[in-house]
Design an enzyme around this catalytic site. Structure first.
Site, PDB file in Angstrom:
ATOM      1  N   GLU A 202     -11.114   2.443   3.557  1.00 36.06           N
ATOM      2  CA  GLU A 202     -10.591   3.817   3.586  1.00 36.06           C
ATOM      3  C   GLU A 202     -10.426   4.302   5.030  1.00 36.06           C
ATOM      4  O   GLU A 202      -9.459   4.988   5.358  1.00 36.06           O
ATOM      5  CB  GLU A 202     -11.519   4.779   2.824  1.00 36.06           C
ATOM      6  CG  GLU A 202     -11.695   4.473   1.340  1.00 36.06           C
ATOM      7  CD  GLU A 202     -10.466   4.752   0.486  1.00 36.06           C
ATOM      8  OE1 GLU A 202      -9.434   5.172   1.028  1.00 36.06           O
ATOM      9  OE2 GLU A 202     -10.545   4.516  -0.740  1.00 36.06           O
ATOM     10  N   ARG A 206      -6.664   5.171   6.247  1.00 35.74           N
ATOM     11  CA  ARG A 206      -6.401   6.609   6.444  1.00 35.74           C
ATOM     12  C   ARG A 206      -6.513   7.008   7.912  1.00 35.74           C
ATOM     13  O   ARG A 206      -5.641   7.684   8.445  1.00 35.74           O
ATOM     14  CB  ARG A 206      -7.382   7.454   5.614  1.00 35.74           C
ATOM     15  CG  ARG A 206      -7.286   7.178   4.138  1.00 35.74           C
ATOM     16  CD  ARG A 206      -8.014   8.218   3.318  1.00 35.74           C
ATOM     17  NE  ARG A 206      -8.328   7.692   1.990  1.00 35.74           N
ATOM     18  CZ  ARG A 206      -8.482   8.423   0.903  1.00 35.74           C
ATOM     19  NH1 ARG A 206      -8.368   9.719   0.950  1.00 35.74           N
ATOM     20  NH2 ARG A 206      -8.773   7.877  -0.258  1.00 35.74           N
ATOM     21  N   ASP A 332      -4.628  -3.797  -6.380  1.00 34.80           N
ATOM     22  CA  ASP A 332      -3.274  -3.353  -6.009  1.00 34.80           C
ATOM     23  C   ASP A 332      -2.743  -3.794  -4.643  1.00 34.80           C
ATOM     24  O   ASP A 332      -1.793  -4.566  -4.530  1.00 34.80           O
ATOM     25  CB  ASP A 332      -3.166  -1.819  -6.148  1.00 34.80           C
ATOM     26  CG  ASP A 332      -4.322  -1.038  -5.489  1.00 34.80           C
ATOM     27  OD1 ASP A 332      -5.186  -1.666  -4.858  1.00 34.80           O
ATOM     28  OD2 ASP A 332      -4.337   0.200  -5.613  1.00 34.80           O
ATOM     29  N   GLU A 485       1.636   7.076  -5.985  1.00 35.29           N
ATOM     30  CA  GLU A 485       2.342   5.797  -6.183  1.00 35.29           C
ATOM     31  C   GLU A 485       3.707   5.924  -6.846  1.00 35.29           C
ATOM     32  O   GLU A 485       4.662   5.221  -6.474  1.00 35.29           O
ATOM     33  CB  GLU A 485       1.465   4.818  -6.989  1.00 35.29           C
ATOM     34  CG  GLU A 485       0.231   4.317  -6.249  1.00 35.29           C
ATOM     35  CD  GLU A 485      -0.907   5.343  -6.128  1.00 35.29           C
ATOM     36  OE1 GLU A 485      -0.905   6.316  -6.913  1.00 35.29           O
ATOM     37  OE2 GLU A 485      -1.778   5.178  -5.266  1.00 35.29           O
TER      38      GLU A 485
HETATM   39  C1  DMJ Z   1      -4.567   5.818  -1.312  1.00 37.89           C
HETATM   40  O1  DMJ Z   1      -5.678   5.935  -0.520  1.00 37.89           O
HETATM   41  C2  DMJ Z   1      -3.830   4.530  -1.040  1.00 37.89           C
HETATM   42  O2  DMJ Z   1      -2.538   4.637  -1.516  1.00 37.89           O
HETATM   43  C3  DMJ Z   1      -4.512   3.352  -1.656  1.00 37.89           C
HETATM   44  O3  DMJ Z   1      -3.774   2.172  -1.518  1.00 37.89           O
HETATM   45  C4  DMJ Z   1      -4.728   3.586  -3.130  1.00 37.89           C
HETATM   46  N1  DMJ Z   1      -5.359   4.832  -3.404  1.00 37.89           N
HETATM   47  C5  DMJ Z   1      -4.935   6.023  -2.736  1.00 37.89           C
HETATM   48  C6  DMJ Z   1      -3.882   6.827  -3.434  1.00 37.89           C
HETATM   49  O4  DMJ Z   1      -3.831   6.767  -4.772  1.00 37.89           O
END
Ligand code: DMJ
Length: 584
Positions: A202, A206, A332, A485
């Site tokens: 994260e 981020r 994912d 998404e």
């Molecule tokens: C975000 O922090 C990023 O897109 C991550 O890959 C998946 N989760 C969240 C948003 O849903």
């Protein structure tokens, strides 16, 4: 008295010598058996690790489990039962009609420029509203809670989580005053020289991703931002210094100590690469690139199931662990970054593209399904492969909705898709169908907003069922935390196909967010507890990705197609656009 009775007990001198010798033998025996135990432990510690259960699936070896899975798949009640193999394939008719649709869309754009400009202005207004709420109530905090109007931190001092994540959105939208407020806070008030423990993934996607994108989009001259990013990168990269190269899920910012590494999420360890590679390029610190490339070396050579991977990696052995396979949570962005690493360096690292293609073949072979009544194409999950009784789960996280956009990007490399290969066209067809399903996950709900997870019918509803749709939502999955998404896929599909319908869907969804998630009196936006309940109860959190991603993708979706060109930028998984580059 005591010594007298002891002497009586031990008897004569000879007896005492004998007893002494017996004692020695006993001690020797205890010592020997103890050291044997020790050496057994040592042998155990150095013994070869247990055989990797995934080895039997490597390179698509037919196994009993594989056969069982094909049978399970072929016997599912769905339109695909008519196919002789379980592979999802686009028909020739679909291929022909795709070309017609796209040619037509490119020649006849629908809505007027003024309409889209007005809609884009609404997104800028929403972003400013969200920022102002944060600034008034929680400025500098890592997270913002719009109902209690407070902020919280991820570490005692905070790491600039919110501000770093939203900074490039402010800049791209031309919110210059707001950008400067955020930039100055980070450069003058945030230090990573603190004892905090943070999530490696994260914080990378981020904070590091946000700082790097802000550095790039502000002209690549703000060394306050780059120095902060470099310092953070050095502290986070220490976590990758494990015996296998696979990091734990956390990083300790100040100490040289290493958090305990056992199971790490696959997506988390495979979604650091775009950020650290770009940081390496900018700073000439080669160790950033080496560390994240090493993770990929390990993952690329680990056994897989037709390119599909379980959602955990064992940091001690470097092998995948467990047998849950999905493209939703914990899986994912492994798939997303395979494609994007290849694109980031101008398509010069074929190993990533090859693995991405293998994985998409696996997706089509085992995970694509279509519902019985609404013909919704979705990506399900697999479990139980190792136990020999594979099970397909008709369940899709909203997180999987990134895949439509990703497939479209992979099929076209961001270009217009008229002269692409049949295989690429097939990916694009799947991308469109999947994104239609994601849109239905919004529009078929009473609030017009998607639940966190959708389940799908595998056989038609009975006539007396009040829900005659194919999407089923379980009680625990009804929340919406303002995820991006679907909007990300709408943007990529609109850019790539030129079809206005993706923008129109986006506009409806944007209005639904404004209607239900926007707080009164300058509170900002907040997550919702149940998308089937009108009016909805609210969560007390405005996720940083709502501003960093969801609003940014809306802004680009309603804007001009040449802003942030897909042939020059890769979006990291948190929507931070980073420029493509070459290693020379
Ligand atoms: C975000 O922090 C990023 O897109 C991550 O890959 C998946 N989760 C969240 C948003 O849903």
């Amino acid at each position: 008295m005591f010594s007298l009775s002891l002497r009586r007990l031990l008897g004569t001198r000879n007896k005492r010598i004998l007893l002494f010798l017996l004692l020695l033998v006993l001690l020797a025996f205890i010592y020997h058996s103890h050291s044997r135990n020790n050496s057994e432990t040592l042998e155990n510690e150095t013994a070869a690790p247990p055989p990797n259960p995934w080895l039997k699936f490597a390179d698509h070896l037919p196994t009993e489990e594989y056969d069982a899975l094909l049978t399970v798949r072929a016997s599912r009640p769905s339109p695909w039962t008519s196919l002789t193999t379980p592979n999802w394939q686009a028909t020739e008719a679909q291929q022909r009609s795709l070309n017609r649709i796209i040619r037509n869309a490119l020649q006849h754009p629908e809505a007027t420029q003024e309409t889209w400009q007005a809609r884009q202005d609404r997104v800028v207004g929403a972003t400013k509203y969200a920022w102002d709420a944060y600034r008034r109530n929680a400025f500098g905090c890592d997270e913002y809670h719009p109902i209690s109007r407070t902020g919280t931190n991820n570490t005692r001092q905070g790491v600039g989580y919110f501000v770093a994540d939203v900074l490039d959105t402010l800049l791209l939208m031309g919110l210059v005053k707001e950008y400067n407020e955020g930039r100055n806070f980070l450069v003058h008030h945030v230090s990573y020289d603190q004892p905090g423990v943070v999530s490696l993934f994260e914080t990378t996607i981020r904070v590091l991703g946000g700082l790097l994108a802000a550095f790039h989009w502000s002209g690549e001259s703000d060394h306050g931002l780059l120095d902060l990013a470099t310092d953070l990168g050095l502290r986070l990269a220490k976590s990758m210094n494990t015996s296998t190269g696979i990091p734990p899920e956390t990083a300790i910012l100040r100490s040289d100590g290493m958090p305990y590494a056992s199971l790490s999420s696959t997506a988390e360890v495979a979604t650091l690469q775009l950020e650290f590679r770009y940081l390496s390029k900018l700073t000439h610190h080669t160790e950033f690139r080496t560390a994240v490339d090493r993770i990929m070396d390990v993952l690329l050579q680990a056994p897989k199931y037709d390119g599909l991977v379980p959602i955990y990696v064992n940091a001690q052995t470097g092998q995948f662990a467990g047998d849950d396979i999905r493209l939703g949570s914990r899986g994912d962005s492994y798939y997303e970054y395979l494609l994007k690493q290849w694109m980031q360096t101008g398509q010069t690292e074929p190993r990533y593209r090859e693995e991405y293609d293998r994985a998409m073949d696996g997706v089509k072979k085992f995970l694509v399904e279509v519902t019985p009544m609404q013909n919704l194409t979705y990506i399900g999950e697999l479990t139980g492969l190792l136990s020999g009784t594979p099970v397909f789960k008709p369940k899709m996280d909203h997180l999987v909705c990134f895949l439509g956009g990703n497939l479209a990007l992979g099929a076209t490399k961001g270009n217009t898709p008229l002269d692409i290969s049949a295989r690429d066209r097939e990916d694009l067809i799947l991308a469109r169908e999947l994104t239609e399903t994601c849109v239905r996950m919004y529009l078929d709900m009473p609030l017009g907003l998607s639940p966190e997870i959708a389940h799908f019918r595998q056989s038609p509803a009975s006539p007396d069922d009040p829900n005659q749709g194919d999407i089923l939502v379980h009680q625990a999955d009804r929340h919406n935390i303002l995820r991006p998404e679907t909007i990300e896929s709408l943007l990529l599909l609109w850019r790539i196909t030129g079809e206005d319908k993706w923008r129109e869907y986006g506009w409806v969804i944007f209005e639904n967010f404004e209607k239900w998630a926007k707080m009164d009196n300058g509170g900002g936006f907040t997550g919702l507890r149940d998308v089937t309940e009108v009016p909805p109860k609210r969560e007390d959190k405005m996720e940083t990705f709502f501003v960093a991603e969801t609003l940014k993708y809306f802004y680009l979706l309603f804007g001009s197609a040449d802003k942030v060109p897909l042939t020059e930028y890769v979006f990291n998984t948190e929507a931070h656009p980073l420029p493509m580059f070459s290693w020379e």
